[in-house]
Design a protein around this motif. Sequence first.
Motif, mmCIF file in Angstrom:
data_model
loop_
_atom_site.group_PDB
_atom_site.id
_atom_site.type_symbol
_atom_site.label_atom_id
_atom_site.label_comp_id
_atom_site.label_asym_id
_atom_site.label_seq_id
_atom_site.Cartn_x
_atom_site.Cartn_y
_atom_site.Cartn_z
ATOM 1 N N LEU A 24 0.831 -1.198 0.000
ATOM 2 C CA LEU A 24 0.000 0.000 0.000
ATOM 3 C C LEU A 24 0.869 1.253 0.000
ATOM 4 O O LEU A 24 0.675 2.167 -0.812
ATOM 5 N N VAL A 25 1.834 1.308 0.924
ATOM 6 C CA VAL A 25 2.701 2.491 1.030
ATOM 7 C C VAL A 25 3.468 2.709 -0.266
ATOM 8 O O VAL A 25 3.537 3.841 -0.788
ATOM 9 N N GLU A 26 4.032 1.648 -0.812
ATOM 10 C CA GLU A 26 4.841 1.795 -2.026
ATOM 11 C C GLU A 26 3.992 2.236 -3.209
ATOM 12 O O GLU A 26 4.442 3.033 -4.049
ATOM 13 N N GLU A 27 2.749 1.763 -3.278
ATOM 14 C CA GLU A 27 1.891 2.177 -4.380
ATOM 15 C C GLU A 27 1.469 3.644 -4.220
ATOM 16 O O GLU A 27 1.431 4.396 -5.193
ATOM 17 N N ILE A 28 1.165 4.060 -2.992
ATOM 18 C CA ILE A 28 0.845 5.469 -2.754
ATOM 19 C C ILE A 28 1.978 6.362 -3.236
ATOM 20 O O ILE A 28 1.766 7.399 -3.881
ATOM 21 N N LEU A 29 3.215 5.951 -2.956
ATOM 22 C CA LEU A 29 4.379 6.781 -3.295
ATOM 23 C C LEU A 29 4.654 6.858 -4.793
ATOM 24 O O LEU A 29 5.433 7.707 -5.229
ATOM 25 N N THR A 30 4.009 6.029 -5.581
ATOM 26 C CA THR A 30 4.154 6.162 -7.034
ATOM 27 C C THR A 30 3.381 7.360 -7.554
ATOM 28 O O THR A 30 3.654 7.838 -8.672
ATOM 29 N N GLN A 31 2.428 7.866 -6.754
ATOM 30 C CA GLN A 31 1.554 8.935 -7.230
ATOM 31 C C GLN A 31 1.595 10.196 -6.356
ATOM 32 O O GLN A 31 1.325 11.292 -6.834
ATOM 33 N N ILE A 32 1.909 10.042 -5.081
ATOM 34 C CA ILE A 32 1.872 11.169 -4.146
ATOM 35 C C ILE A 32 3.291 11.456 -3.653
ATOM 36 O O ILE A 32 3.952 10.549 -3.132
ATOM 37 N N PRO A 33 3.779 12.698 -3.773
ATOM 38 C CA PRO A 33 5.135 13.011 -3.281
ATOM 39 C C PRO A 33 5.247 12.747 -1.783
ATOM 40 O O PRO A 33 4.359 13.096 -1.007
ATOM 41 N N SER A 34 6.351 12.147 -1.372
ATOM 42 C CA SER A 34 6.494 11.760 0.029
ATOM 43 C C SER A 34 6.445 12.963 0.965
ATOM 44 O O SER A 34 5.963 12.856 2.100
ATOM 45 N N GLU A 35 6.931 14.124 0.504
ATOM 46 C CA GLU A 35 6.937 15.294 1.378
ATOM 47 C C GLU A 35 5.536 15.841 1.643
ATOM 48 O O GLU A 35 5.342 16.646 2.565
ATOM 49 N N LYS A 36 4.543 15.387 0.876
ATOM 50 C CA LYS A 36 3.165 15.825 1.092
ATOM 51 C C LYS A 36 2.400 14.902 2.032
ATOM 52 O O LYS A 36 1.249 15.159 2.355
ATOM 53 N N ILE A 37 3.039 13.815 2.472
ATOM 54 C CA ILE A 37 2.368 12.826 3.316
ATOM 55 C C ILE A 37 2.976 12.831 4.710
ATOM 56 O O ILE A 37 4.194 12.869 4.869
ATOM 57 N N LEU A 38 2.121 12.791 5.718
ATOM 58 C CA LEU A 38 2.552 12.593 7.102
ATOM 59 C C LEU A 38 2.032 11.230 7.536
ATOM 60 O O LEU A 38 0.819 11.023 7.607
ATOM 61 N N TRP A 39 2.961 10.322 7.769
ATOM 62 C CA TRP A 39 2.604 8.938 8.096
ATOM 63 C C TRP A 39 2.440 8.799 9.609
ATOM 64 O O TRP A 39 3.394 9.026 10.349
ATOM 65 N N TRP A 93 10.916 1.573 9.921
ATOM 66 C CA TRP A 93 10.591 1.164 8.551
ATOM 67 C C TRP A 93 10.510 2.376 7.627
ATOM 68 O O TRP A 93 11.071 2.368 6.524
ATOM 69 N N PHE A 94 9.849 3.433 8.075
ATOM 70 C CA PHE A 94 9.703 4.616 7.224
ATOM 71 C C PHE A 94 11.026 5.358 7.059
ATOM 72 O O PHE A 94 11.319 5.881 5.975
ATOM 73 N N VAL A 95 11.843 5.421 8.106
ATOM 74 C CA VAL A 95 13.154 6.069 7.981
ATOM 75 C C VAL A 95 14.028 5.301 6.993
ATOM 76 O O VAL A 95 14.709 5.897 6.147
ATOM 77 N N LYS A 96 14.005 3.990 7.065
ATOM 78 C CA LYS A 96 14.797 3.196 6.121
ATOM 79 C C LYS A 96 14.282 3.346 4.694
ATOM 80 O O LYS A 96 15.062 3.343 3.737
ATOM 81 N N LEU A 97 12.981 3.503 4.535
ATOM 82 C CA LEU A 97 12.412 3.637 3.197
ATOM 83 C C LEU A 97 12.638 5.028 2.616
ATOM 84 O O LEU A 97 13.015 5.163 1.451
ATOM 85 N N LEU A 98 12.410 6.070 3.435
ATOM 86 C CA LEU A 98 12.343 7.431 2.906
ATOM 87 C C LEU A 98 13.385 8.377 3.484
ATOM 88 O O LEU A 98 13.425 9.543 3.107
ATOM 89 N N GLY A 99 14.210 7.895 4.401
ATOM 90 C CA GLY A 99 15.302 8.714 4.882
ATOM 91 C C GLY A 99 15.001 9.452 6.169
ATOM 92 O O GLY A 99 13.904 9.388 6.721
ATOM 93 N N ALA A 100 16.009 10.197 6.622
ATOM 94 C CA ALA A 100 15.930 10.876 7.915
ATOM 95 C C ALA A 100 14.826 11.921 7.961
ATOM 96 O O ALA A 100 14.309 12.235 9.033
ATOM 97 N N ASN A 101 14.442 12.463 6.791
ATOM 98 C CA ASN A 101 13.496 13.567 6.766
ATOM 99 C C ASN A 101 12.101 13.149 6.293
ATOM 100 O O ASN A 101 11.390 13.921 5.642
ATOM 101 N N VAL A 102 11.718 11.947 6.661
ATOM 102 C CA VAL A 102 10.347 11.502 6.444
ATOM 103 C C VAL A 102 9.440 12.173 7.476
ATOM 104 O O VAL A 102 9.852 12.463 8.599
#
Length: 253
Positions: free
Chosen positions: A188-203, A213-222
Amino acid sequence: MNYTLTQIPERTDKPRQSGLTMVMDKGLSLREVEDFLSTSAQHADIIKLGWATSYVTPNLKAKIAIYQDAGIPVYFGGTLFEAFVVRNQFDDYRRLLDEFNLSYAEVSDGSIDMLQDDKCEYIRQLATQVTVLSEVGSKDESKIIPPYKWIQLMKSELEAGAWKVIGEAREGGTVGLFRASGEVRQGLVEEILTQIPSEKILWEAPQKEQQVWFVKLLGANVNVGNIAPSEVIPLETIRLGLRGDTFTHFLDK
């Protein structure tokens, strides 16, 4: 920081647009707020007064003022918005935001059924008054929203004027983005990120394993949220690769 280490990922500066830590206050006392800020103010970006706790919290204006004096905006949980809407008191809700000098608001439909067009209209109206965060996902663990629908909802709410869209997880991290066990719905998360910029999402990620998990996927500034006050500094060490879970993640290979 208190001393120098190399190979530490660079964090964005406050006020940030990415790398946000949203903290959930479920009823801290004024003294607890002051104690929390004395250690964690530099790492906390926004405070959510969880669900509708603001209705019964004593010294509410004083509490909000302490956070705001520290440069940290506050907003009421989305459940309070829904409580006003379901009672046909939306105009009262807008007046409440002004009464408590709030510059942020959350629009959600996790506890009530709401047409998407109506939700977007609430976002549009509130966006003329405050900065809007809109939450996507149900608080009902039996209600599974397919990925394409998450994407559609997030897109429409950003277009309606939301500053960020929030991925629902509740305070326990066991619905929405996560299975009942707390495991991330990775596809689900990976599919969302194909369409929505990560900086616009607060998980919403209240559990340590979810934050990792989110830091490893998207970095320190998730952007992550629903963080307990006592977990803000531990989260910052996860972001910086200074906790076992991410210790080697940012080191030069």
